[in-house]
Design a protein around this motif. Sequence first.
Motif: not given
Ligand code: ATP
Length: 644
Positions: A277-278, A281-282, A322, A400, A425, A430, A524, A527
């Motif tokens: 994952t990106s 958050t950790g 990614w 994103g 989107t 996950e 949304v 986080r």
């Molecule tokens: P990690 O889980 O390691 O902290 P990450 O959550 O940034 O990293 P990704 O799987 O790349 O890893 O990102 C998913 C997250 O990105 C979602 O949980 C959400 O918070 C955010 N996100 C993705 N697309 C959108 C969107 N269209 N609108 C709002 N938030 C989004």
Amino acid sequence: MTETRDVALPDTSELYYPDPALVEQSNVMAYARSKGFNSYDELYQWTISHREEFWADMASQLEWFKPWDKVLDDSNKPFYQWFVGGKTNIVYNAIDRHLKTWRKNKLALIWEGEDGSQRTYSYYQLNYEVSRIANVLKSMGVKKGDIVTIYMPRIPELMFSMLACAKIGAAHSVVYGGFSEAALADRLADAKSKVLITADGGYMRGKVVELKKIVNEALSRTPTVQTCLVFRHTNHGAPMEQGRDFWMHDLLGLPIANGHCPTEEMDAEDMLFILYTSGTTGKPKGVVHTHGGYMVGTYTTLKFVFDIKDEDRYWCAADPGWITGHSFIVYAPLINGATSFMYEGAPNYPYPDRWWSMVAKHGITILYTAPTAIRGLMRFGDLWPSRHDLSTLRLLGSVGEPINPEAWKWFYEKIGHGRCPIMDTWWQTETGHFMITPTPAVPLKPGSATRPFLGIEADVVHEDGSPCAPDEDGLLVIKNPWPGMMRTILNDPQRYVEGYWQKVPPYYAAGDSARKDKDGYIWVIGRLDDVIKVSGYRLGTAEVESALVSHPAVAEAAAIGLPHEVKGNAIHAFVILRAGYEPSHDLEEKLRAHVGHELGPIARPDSITFVTSLPKTRSGKIMRRVLRARALGLPEGDVSTLEE
Ligand code: ATP
Ligand code: MG
């Protein structure tokens, strides 16, 4: 979790209706009519009451060596399995299948280098390139079940290498080419890779990034890697180690590297790839995806959301490294037989109109990008896009982060000229594919990812799982399994169970906070870790940031909460100004007042710092935890994915 709020909510009544002709001709409405429905809503309802039938319908549009026995096996929750007993290979559907039709001569990929050089590949050529690399991998002893790590710049060989692994049944673990030596070493060790595929270097803003040098340092700490295969791209004289490192162009010249390689029969549930994952958050999690369900989910969502047609030239401007790139640059476009565009370099190189000039040059019809890129390009002003013919565009997309309504409108007006709906989107590494998203048949609200996709039930709930009232903040959950869902976390199944399924059982907890409005649209907020609690009120970082971005002086903003004796937390904001504005105390006061005016006094930041950059993940998301740690003088935690 759910106090009532006295801060202003976004105006959720503003609807953008798609052009009726677009709706009429869309793939999703064609499917709805084939099922005897006249509206998207009726189709959605049917996919919820007939979930397995819907996904099986989609799966049967693809080819299987052996059909599945059971669509969904939920006997060992939350380790769900899809298309159990089915045999396929995602590459068979991404490439081999098209070679039997006229599409073998269709362009699969148009690639443009940062220096303006161009390469194109038909599906036939794509198969040739992938097969040759697959044969090299086999000759190096790569077998079904191995995990091959890939660390590459944004060049076609990155995509070919991923497909070559999948073709022979090996899993890939792509590490984004911008990561440091430590990030690469950690991921190599976690995956215990014996083979690494890389390149000598890549270009970014006209400079060579010496990938192979970084690789050498990482490999000095990862004893598992026995073989390192190196593509030549920058040709700047990369350091090679005898016996371990091989030039791909040498190997591809050998008779063994011929253009014929059988596609391995895989179990639907066999591992396709792992991807971390990106790290917003950790510590990043090694998410595991499989051939069957992921193939069906990515195929379906791209087909219906971006409405892929044979005439399209589709550009997903993410990096293949990614999840957006895995699903929506590599696999889904190919499974749909699309023509994709890929660009190697920076969006503003050599000038801020680079993207717009490429849209015009290649006749791009669909552009899918991220809020960070939109805000970044918006900052340079409207003149840059206005100089180019963007009339080929018909659909736009964002992923994103929550997209600030201001950035949404700029994208809609200045890039889409009010003609192109924006597919915002929401999904995650996950989830594998889109979960909450419009299709061309859904009216839009700027800043909302709108509604759950077909077959998906998403909701906003309290900690005990009970639904929140309209506009009440809560936890974003998915109520039922879906085909492209992750299967586990590599080497840590416990983290899979606890992190996602035991937070709001029996639902999948996304880790995001959200609101659902009275029309069922999901907003949304951000986080859960990023929610700021001020004097007992919960504020999403996204809403404070959007309020800042709605001021004409602001290009980008990040908000964090810092401990405050009286209020519990106080909001601190970091702001990047648009071209033509200078930092001043006066402007700081104006911006604070502006947020207070937009959201209510409670949301007014205590202070604003003007900056020229923000800490972001390599995928472009603001890392608020790093800002918070820096402000508090604490260690920054896992920063393996930080870009600066
Ligand atoms: P990690 O889980 O390691 O902290 P990450 O959550 O940034 O990293 P990704 O799987 O790349 O890893 O990102 C998913 C997250 O990105 C979602 O949980 C959400 O918070 C955010 N996100 C993705 N697309 C959108 C969107 N269209 N609108 C709002 N938030 C989004
Ligand atoms: Mg996440």
